[in-house]
Every structure is written in C-alpha cells, then in structure tokens.
Design a protein around this motif. Structure first.
Motif, short mmCIF file in Angstrom:
data_model
loop_
_atom_site.label_atom_id
_atom_site.label_comp_id
_atom_site.label_asym_id
_atom_site.label_seq_id
_atom_site.Cartn_x
_atom_site.Cartn_y
_atom_site.Cartn_z
N ALA A 83 0.83 -1.21 0.00
CA ALA A 83 0.00 0.00 0.00
C ALA A 83 0.86 1.26 0.00
CB ALA A 83 -0.93 -0.01 1.22
N LEU A 84 2.05 1.17 0.58
CA LEU A 84 2.94 2.32 0.67
C LEU A 84 3.74 2.57 -0.60
CD1 LEU A 84 4.44 1.95 4.27
CD2 LEU A 84 2.97 3.79 3.46
N VAL A 85 4.29 1.51 -1.17
CA VAL A 85 5.25 1.69 -2.27
C VAL A 85 4.83 1.04 -3.58
CG1 VAL A 85 7.15 1.85 -0.61
CG2 VAL A 85 6.61 -0.36 -1.66
N GLY A 86 3.71 0.33 -3.58
CA GLY A 86 3.28 -0.35 -4.80
C GLY A 86 3.78 -1.78 -4.85
N ALA A 87 3.10 -2.61 -5.62
CA ALA A 87 3.38 -4.04 -5.66
C ALA A 87 4.78 -4.35 -6.18
CB ALA A 87 2.33 -4.75 -6.50
N LYS A 88 5.22 -3.64 -7.21
CA LYS A 88 6.51 -3.95 -7.83
C LYS A 88 7.66 -3.68 -6.86
CE LYS A 88 9.36 -3.07 -11.90
NZ LYS A 88 9.48 -2.31 -13.19
N ARG A 89 7.65 -2.51 -6.25
CA ARG A 89 8.75 -2.18 -5.34
C ARG A 89 8.69 -3.03 -4.08
NH1 ARG A 89 10.28 3.41 -2.25
NH2 ARG A 89 12.22 2.63 -1.37
N ALA A 90 7.48 -3.29 -3.60
CA ALA A 90 7.34 -4.13 -2.41
C ALA A 90 7.90 -5.52 -2.67
CB ALA A 90 5.87 -4.22 -2.01
N SER A 91 7.62 -6.07 -3.84
CA SER A 91 8.14 -7.38 -4.20
C SER A 91 9.66 -7.37 -4.29
CB SER A 91 7.55 -7.83 -5.53
OG SER A 91 8.07 -9.08 -5.93
N ASN A 92 10.21 -6.26 -4.80
CA ASN A 92 11.66 -6.15 -4.90
C ASN A 92 12.30 -6.14 -3.50
OD1 ASN A 92 14.24 -5.40 -6.40
ND2 ASN A 92 14.02 -3.65 -5.04
N ILE A 93 11.67 -5.43 -2.57
CA ILE A 93 12.20 -5.34 -1.20
C ILE A 93 12.17 -6.71 -0.52
CG2 ILE A 93 11.76 -4.41 1.10
CD1 ILE A 93 10.83 -1.81 -0.29
N THR A 94 11.04 -7.41 -0.63
CA THR A 94 10.90 -8.68 0.09
C THR A 94 11.67 -9.82 -0.57
OG1 THR A 94 8.81 -9.12 -1.07
CG2 THR A 94 8.68 -8.08 1.10
N SER A 95 11.82 -9.78 -1.88
CA SER A 95 12.55 -10.86 -2.55
C SER A 95 14.06 -10.68 -2.44
CB SER A 95 12.14 -10.96 -4.02
OG SER A 95 12.46 -9.76 -4.72
N ASN A 96 14.52 -9.44 -2.35
CA ASN A 96 15.96 -9.18 -2.28
C ASN A 96 16.44 -8.91 -0.85
OD1 ASN A 96 16.64 -9.34 -5.11
ND2 ASN A 96 15.47 -7.45 -5.36
N GLY A 97 15.50 -8.82 0.09
CA GLY A 97 15.88 -8.59 1.47
C GLY A 97 16.54 -9.81 2.09
N LEU A 98 17.17 -9.61 3.24
CA LEU A 98 17.80 -10.69 3.98
C LEU A 98 16.92 -11.09 5.15
CD1 LEU A 98 20.26 -12.51 4.59
CD2 LEU A 98 21.19 -10.63 5.96
N TYR A 99 16.74 -12.40 5.32
CA TYR A 99 15.90 -12.94 6.38
C TYR A 99 16.79 -13.65 7.41
CZ TYR A 99 12.03 -12.14 3.13
OH TYR A 99 11.11 -11.57 2.28
#
Length: 352
Positions: free
Chosen positions: A151-167
């Motif tokens: 909701a904050l950054v849009g689906a594309k950027r959100a997906s980029n953050i969660t897929s490239n983030g470190l868990y």
C-alpha cells in the motif's frame, strides 16, 4: 568549457538532485540487501513481546541500560541485540524495529522489521507455554507487513524489497534449553526430538521461499546453551561448569540443521540460504574471555550475583557495575558487547 568537464558537472548535478529527492532509493542502491527481516526468538526480538499477554518481556529497567537513551525497549539485554548489529553491519540501519511497535514509521517499513518473539521456538509447545508468538504467527505478521508495504510503495517495489531482502531465523534455543531440558527429556530421545525441530525449521524456510518469495536467508545455530548462567546452575554441578550434556544436545541439533539448510540450498533454485554458526564465536568468548577483555563468563550482569536461577527479565536483579566486562546480561542472554563481537566474528566469514 572543456566537454569532459561539462559532462562531469552535469553528472554531478544529476546525482545531487537524485540523492536529495530520493534518499531512500539512493541509500538502497548502495546496499547488498534493501531490507532485513528477523524471525524466531529473543536473540533477535527487538520488542514484539511488549504487546503480548505474556510474562516473557523485558520492557523495564535495568534492561536497555546501554541502549541509546537508556531506553528499556523490550530487547532481552542491556542494549542492542543480534538483529540490530547485523542490520548495522550490513549498512541497512542502526536498529531493527519490532513490527508490533506502536510508533513504527513508514520509512522503517521500507528497510525491514523484526517479527521475532522472545521465548519462541520450532516446537509450538515452547511458544504456547509462555504465551508468545510461534513461527506460524510470525509468518502471519509478515503477510500483514507485506500488505502494508504494498500500500505504501506499490506491488513492484514491495516485491523487490521482500525478494531481495535478507531474512534471519533464530530458533531452537528455547526448545532445547526449556522445553526439552525441563520437560520433554523425560519422554523423548534427544536425537528424535532434534529431528522434529529441524523438520519444523525446514517447513518454515520452505514457506518463506515458496509463499513469500524469500531468496536470501541466514539460519542461525543455537548458542552454547549449556554455558548459559541459568543452565550452569541447574545442570553444571556444584562448581557451575558448562553443561556438556546440553551443549552436546545443541551440537546435535546444529549439525542436523546445517545439513538440512545445505539440502534446501541444493534442492530449491536460487535459494541463497546459509547456516550461520553463532555457537562457536560465543563459546570462544566464554572459554577465552581475557582475549576480549571479559572478566565474568558464568554470571549475568543483571543477576543474583551467585546462582542465576530464573534471573531473567527481572527488575530486582543485582546489577554489576560494568556490563561490558560480562559475557552474559542475565541468566539466558548475552550482553550487547558480546553480541557485537559475535557479529564481527561471523560476518567476515560470509561472502556478503
């Protein structure tokens, strides 16, 4: 004006404009991971338990004594915990906020949050006994986070953050130190119990991969649990030595977990999942304290001063004069300085 100089000035102006208008994007471009997400137990929890109906919380002094502003944030220690130091070392941010925090900013959501819950583990019984969040509930929180982020950054950027983030995942400590040592050891053979824990951790990791798109995960080993001050008292004999039995159980679990992580990395395409050994660097501080300037490895700075039985999240502890000379803060958690040294030890060995 020379064409090269003109071009150089133009590029400089563009860069200044870009970094001033889009500071988050510019900072993200200079990091290997755009965000950090933490799951598991108190080694990583930065305050989620504050908002639960549980006695397993530490949001009061002297906890937080060495945190900026001497704030008792709900972290299980005198200051920053492992997740904070990893976030800082990777250039993501100085501290990792708890997702349940009431005042978390939108900017903080961009760079990751913590879902870990102190007292949790791979065995749901571990979390249930303390009224804290099991791993399944932490994943539900992560789904809520993704909805907010989208909701904050849009689906594309959100997906980029969660897929490239470190868990990060730290689980198993409480299963072995509490559930097994105090309850299940009477009815279960430890290697079998360890297998159950590893299956649970593996299912969690598969869920992160398949359902949530995670591609970069660090799976932490347990601590050398037999050397925790509380377990020294219970199982270390009259001289409160490290319990070799419990350390042996931790090693069995860690070995099985490391093999499962290796198997997942091989079987799941593009899954950068790594086993991170935090057992060894903490044990080294315990066995060679003078090398790092520690003076006490057997008691908690916030403790009873002698036995450390159940001195955990207790505002009435006997407080030592200098936590930086203690490896442990209380009966079950390292000090901020011990965490900091552990991170400086493990990060250079990872090709980050």
């Amino acid at each position: 004006m020379d064409q090269y100089l003109l071009w150089e000035r133009l590029v400089t102006i563009v860069l200044i404009f870009f970094t001033s208008r889009f500071p988050i994007a510019a900072a993200t471009a200079n990091r290997l991971y755009p965000a950090l997400f933490a799951f598991g137990d108190s080694i990583l929890d930065t305050g989620n338990n504050n908002f639960l109906q549980t006695a397993t919380k530490c949001n009061f002094p002297p906890y937080g004594k060495n945190f900026p502003g001497e704030t008792p944030t709900g972290r299980f220690g005198d200051g920053k915990v492992l997740s904070d130091f990893i976030a800082e070392a990777l250039g993501i941010k100085e501290t990792l906020p708890a997702f349940l925090s009431r005042n978390i900013s939108n900017e903080e959501l961009h760079t990751g949050v913590c879902f870990a819950s102190g007292g949790s583990g791979n065995d749901d019984l571990t979390a249930k006994a303390q009224g804290v969040l099991p791993l399944s509930a932490q994943l539900e929180m992560f789904q809520n986070y993704k909805t907010k982020l989208t909701a904050l950054v849009g689906a594309k950027r959100a997906s980029n953050i969660t897929s490239n983030g470190l868990y990060l995942l730290s689980s198993g400590n409480n299963d072995i130190a509490l559930t097994y040592s105090l309850v299940a050891s009477r009815i279960k053979f430890f290697p079998n119990y360890a297998d159950t824990l590893v299956v649970s951790a593996s299912n969690f990791l598969k869920n992160l991969y398949h359902q949530h798109g995670a591609r970069h995960v660090w799976v932490l080993s347990t601590l050398p649990l037999g050397c925790l001050p509380g377990l020294r008292t219970l199982f270390g004999g009259p001289s409160r030595q490290c319990s070799e039995i419990i350390n042996g159980e931790a090693k069995i679990f860690n070995d099985k977990l490391a093999k499962e992580v290796s198997s997942l990395k091989t079987s799941l395409p593009n899954f950068d999942v790594r086993f991170i050994d935090v057992y060894t660097p903490l044990l080294d501080l315990i066995e060679n304290p003078s090398n790092a300037g520690f003076k006490n490895v057997a008691n908690g700075c916030c403790g009873s001063g002698t036995l450390e039985v159940a001195v955990l999240c207790n505002s009435l502890c006997v407080l030592c004069p200098n936590a930086s000379t203690y490896v442990f803060w209380d009966a079950g958690h390292p000090t901020q300085r011990a965490y900091q040294l552990m991170v400086s030890s493990i990060l250079p060995t990872k090709n980050i």
